[in-house]
Structure formats: C-alpha cells, structure tokens
Scaffold this motif. Structure first.
Motif, short mmCIF file in Angstrom:
data_model
loop_
_atom_site.label_atom_id
_atom_site.label_comp_id
_atom_site.label_asym_id
_atom_site.label_seq_id
_atom_site.Cartn_x
_atom_site.Cartn_y
_atom_site.Cartn_z
N MET A 153 0.84 -1.19 0.00
CA MET A 153 0.00 0.00 0.00
C MET A 153 0.88 1.24 0.00
SD MET A 153 -3.11 -1.08 0.00
CE MET A 153 -4.17 0.22 0.66
N VAL A 154 0.64 2.13 -0.93
CA VAL A 154 1.41 3.38 -1.04
C VAL A 154 0.70 4.46 -0.23
CG1 VAL A 154 2.24 5.15 -2.62
CG2 VAL A 154 2.27 2.74 -3.32
N SER A 155 1.42 5.06 0.72
CA SER A 155 0.87 6.14 1.54
C SER A 155 0.94 7.47 0.80
CB SER A 155 1.63 6.24 2.86
OG SER A 155 1.49 5.07 3.61
N LEU A 156 0.06 8.39 1.17
CA LEU A 156 0.09 9.74 0.63
C LEU A 156 0.49 10.72 1.71
CD1 LEU A 156 -3.11 10.10 -1.61
CD2 LEU A 156 -0.80 9.40 -2.26
N VAL A 214 11.38 4.71 -0.49
CA VAL A 214 11.38 5.85 -1.40
C VAL A 214 10.10 6.67 -1.23
CG1 VAL A 214 11.27 6.56 -3.83
CG2 VAL A 214 12.86 4.76 -3.12
N ILE A 215 10.30 7.97 -0.99
CA ILE A 215 9.20 8.94 -1.05
C ILE A 215 9.40 9.76 -2.32
CG2 ILE A 215 8.09 10.90 0.08
CD1 ILE A 215 9.22 9.94 2.73
N ARG A 234 0.10 5.19 -11.23
CA ARG A 234 1.05 4.89 -12.32
C ARG A 234 2.43 5.43 -11.96
NH1 ARG A 234 -3.35 6.34 -15.65
NH2 ARG A 234 -2.51 8.45 -15.88
N LEU A 235 2.48 6.63 -11.41
CA LEU A 235 3.77 7.22 -11.04
C LEU A 235 4.45 6.40 -9.95
CD1 LEU A 235 5.66 9.73 -11.41
CD2 LEU A 235 4.49 10.69 -9.42
N ALA A 236 3.67 5.99 -8.94
CA ALA A 236 4.24 5.19 -7.86
C ALA A 236 4.81 3.88 -8.40
CB ALA A 236 3.18 4.91 -6.80
N ALA A 237 4.09 3.27 -9.34
CA ALA A 237 4.58 2.01 -9.92
C ALA A 237 5.83 2.24 -10.76
CB ALA A 237 3.47 1.39 -10.76
N ALA A 238 5.83 3.32 -11.55
CA ALA A 238 6.97 3.61 -12.42
C ALA A 238 8.24 3.89 -11.61
CB ALA A 238 6.66 4.79 -13.33
N LEU A 239 8.09 4.60 -10.48
CA LEU A 239 9.24 4.96 -9.66
C LEU A 239 9.53 3.94 -8.57
CD1 LEU A 239 8.59 8.80 -9.19
CD2 LEU A 239 10.08 7.68 -10.86
N ALA A 298 7.83 3.76 -5.82
CA ALA A 298 7.74 4.57 -4.60
C ALA A 298 6.91 3.87 -3.54
CB ALA A 298 7.13 5.93 -4.92
N ASP A 299 7.37 3.94 -2.31
CA ASP A 299 6.61 3.44 -1.16
C ASP A 299 5.63 4.50 -0.66
OD1 ASP A 299 8.24 0.88 -0.60
OD2 ASP A 299 9.77 2.46 -0.69
N GLU A 300 5.85 5.73 -1.05
CA GLU A 300 5.06 6.84 -0.55
C GLU A 300 5.06 7.94 -1.62
OE1 GLU A 300 5.41 9.57 3.50
OE2 GLU A 300 6.25 7.53 3.47
N ILE A 301 3.91 8.55 -1.84
CA ILE A 301 3.81 9.68 -2.74
C ILE A 301 3.54 10.94 -1.92
CG2 ILE A 301 2.42 10.78 -4.56
CD1 ILE A 301 4.17 8.65 -5.67
N MET A 302 4.33 11.98 -2.16
CA MET A 302 4.18 13.24 -1.43
C MET A 302 3.62 14.29 -2.38
SD MET A 302 6.94 15.06 1.06
CE MET A 302 6.48 14.07 2.48
N LEU A 303 2.37 14.65 -2.18
CA LEU A 303 1.71 15.63 -3.03
C LEU A 303 2.25 17.03 -2.76
CD1 LEU A 303 -0.37 13.20 -2.88
CD2 LEU A 303 -2.15 14.92 -3.23
N VAL A 304 2.51 17.77 -3.85
CA VAL A 304 2.77 19.20 -3.76
C VAL A 304 1.58 19.88 -4.43
CG1 VAL A 304 4.39 21.08 -4.25
CG2 VAL A 304 5.24 18.73 -3.96
#
Length: 348
Positions: free
Chosen positions: A1-4, A222-223, A294-299, A301-307
């Motif tokens: 599960m990818v956290s935000l 990875v964030i 898609r971005l999390a899968a491509a990178l 990433a364990d976590e996505i940080m929204l700006v």
C-alpha cells in the motif's frame, strides 16, 4: 500500500503577502491532518520573495501544535547551511514536545536563488559545504542516534534533550549523490520529482542498488514528491492548472523583468512548457488517483508526497480532499488503523 503525504513550500500568491502564505501553510496542514495524510513537510528557502518558508523548525513547531495525528517535518532542512548539532538540538526539542511525530528531511542545496557567494556568506556557509554533506550527515546521525564513525571528534558530546525515540532522518535529493548518501547509511530517500527536469530517475536505481541495511533501516524506502492539481472534473483541473501556471509565470517574469511584457504567443508557449516541465498530475479525482498510482509504480515509490499546485489555500485544500477521497476506498476510510493513531486512517 502506497501512503500519501504532503509537501508545502509556502509559496507567496501573486499580489499576496508572506504572512498570509505562512498562515495558508498552517491551514493546509490542518486539512491534511483531517484527511488522513501520513506526513506534512515544509521546506527551507532563502533570498526568494516568492517563498515564505525560511525557517522550517519554527514553522514545524506551530503546525505540530495545531494538528493531532499527522507526522510533521522538513522537506527539507538544508544541512549544509547549519551546524549538525544545532539541527539535532532543534529537532530533539520538537520531537520531545510533539508526541514523537517529527520527521527530519535534510538536503545539501543552499535553498536559495543566489547562485554566487553572497547568500553563502550571509548564511556563514563554507564554500566546500556541498562536498562535505556526507560528513555533516554522519554528524547529525551521531548526535541523534549515538552512532558515530570510529574515533569521531564529537562522539563524547551528548545531545540535549536526550531522546528515547529520535526523529526519523530522510535524505532529500534529485541526483545520484543524494541517493548514495541515503543508501550507504540505510536511510529513506525523498526523491524530488516535483522539481521537474532537474530530477534524475537514475538516482532511484542507484539508491536501491547501493542500499546497505543497518540500524537506521533494513530495506530501501522511497518517497516521491509530485505536483498535483485535482478538481471536480478533468476539464476544471486543466483550466485551474493553466490559470495557476500563468499566474506563477507572470509573477516570476515581473520580478525578473519589471516593466516588460512578452508577446502573447510567446507567453502561451512558455506557460505550456512550464506545465510540461512540472510533470503535473492533474484532473478529476479518479484521473489523479490513477495518475499517482502509475507514477508510484513507475518509480517504485513506497510513498507519494503531493505538492498541491494552486495559488490559493482553498485550492490546495480542494486538491488534498478530493485526492484523499479518491485514493482511499470508503470502507477503509471508516475503519481506524493502528498506523494512523487516534482513530484516523492513514491515506494509503
């Protein structure tokens, strides 16, 4: 599960004030807390009239005092601008006061717009500071965790206040240098994808291949930060993204070339390039959620940080609310999770 999670760089709105920008950051943090985001980070910038966040530790203290569950931290403190002991002491105090929910993200840039030596001199920043970032990072870890390279000159100094649980340390970066510094120390890596063309995806491969498990981390984490504009529909988000980019472009152009105007076709072209460079994930809630996955899968990433990409606090809050609602299934939103604490789920 990818956290935000959320990063807010305290941008001053066109025609607005730095004071209002800081109050807007706090307002956005309260919304992120209520929506169940995992972290809320603020950044360090200097010599920029468009950024109000010059002192992360001070801003973190206020945000942590008005939020309840969310982790609050820096994305980041520019370690090369400060003595590691000073940063360790500041964040030890924050961690002690705010229920062990403080993060310490550190970077090696200046965090300023001056490319010469004037800002470095004002910050008392030595010319070799960037090259010394790995040694400064080791000092920081030594003070916070008591883990020193053998025979280090500072190993007998004691951190005050002493901490049973130090704040988590994260290394920020867009290149292989930062990735290597994080990997060889077993630290999480916060990859600045929101910075556009300066971000190099090869850094993530270097981070994973060079990662060395240890007391500070047993596996890579990875964030990835990303610009996001979420609205009720794809069409509305596209319009808002263009309006925001246009306002930002004109604000920057006015600051750098006062009294001059660009021909309309040239301005339209540069604004479209600006949006392309930002790699902005934009659209209605379902479109944004799919884009982030898609971005999390491509990178990886364990976590996505929204700006959140908007010139108003209300717009940034809209992006956070709509994205959180689309990201988390309703059944999960109604069920407390231990990771979130106080009966609120972490957006994952």
């Amino acid at each position: 599960m990818v956290s935000l999670s959320v990063l807010d760089v305290a941008l001053v709105a066109p025609g607005g004030t730095a004071r209002q920008a800081l109050h807007d950051v706090v307002r956005t943090a309260v919304t992120a807390d209520a929506c169940g985001y995992h972290r809320f980070w603020v950044a360090e910038h200097h010599n920029s009239p468009r950024c109000a966040g010059s002192s992360p530790a001070v801003l973190i203290s206020h945000i942590a005092a008005v939020t309840h569950r969310i982790r609050v931290g820096s994305g980041g403190v520019m370690l090369t601008n400060h003595a590691p002991l000073t940063i360790a002491e500041q964040f030890a105090v924050l961690q002690s006061l705010h229920d062990d929910r403080i993060d310490l993200g550190v970077g090696r840039a200046t965090g300023g717009t001056d490319s010469g030596t004037l800002l470095d001199r004002a910050l008392r920043r030595p010319a070799q500071a960037r090259a010394e970032f790995p040694q400064l990072l080791d000092e920081l870890i030594g003070f916070l965790y008591g883990r020193w390279p053998g025979g280090h000159a500072f190993q007998d100094l004691e951190l005050s206040p002493a901490l049973p649980v130090p704040p988590g340390v994260f290394v920020l970066g867009t290149s292989e240098n930062g990735a290597r510094a994080a990997a060889t120390r077993g630290l999480p890596f916060a990859y600045g994808a929101h910075l556009g063309p300066t971000s190099r995806p090869a850094a993530l491969d270097r981070y994973r291949s060079a990662f060395s498990p240890g007391p500070l981390g047993t596996s890579p984490h990875v964030i990835a930060s990303v610009n996001v504009q979420c609205a009720g529909t794809d069409e509305e988000a596209e319009r808002l993204a263009h309006d925001t980019a246009a306002a930002r472009f004109r604000q920057k152009h006015t600051a750098t070339s006062p009294g001059t105007a660009l021909p309309e076709p040239r301005e339209r072209y540069l604004i479209s390039r600006m949006l392309e460079d930002l790699q902005l994930v934009r659209g209605g809630p379902a479109t944004v959620a799919a884009g982030l996955r898609r971005l999390a899968a491509a990178l990886g990433a364990d976590e996505i940080m929204l700006v959140p990409y908007d010139i108003t606090a209300a717009g940034r809050e809209r992006t956070l609310r709509l994205t959180a609602a689309a990201w988390t299934p309703s059944a999960d939103r109604d069920r407390p999770r231990a990771a979130g604490g106080q009966g609120r789920p972490v957006v994952s």
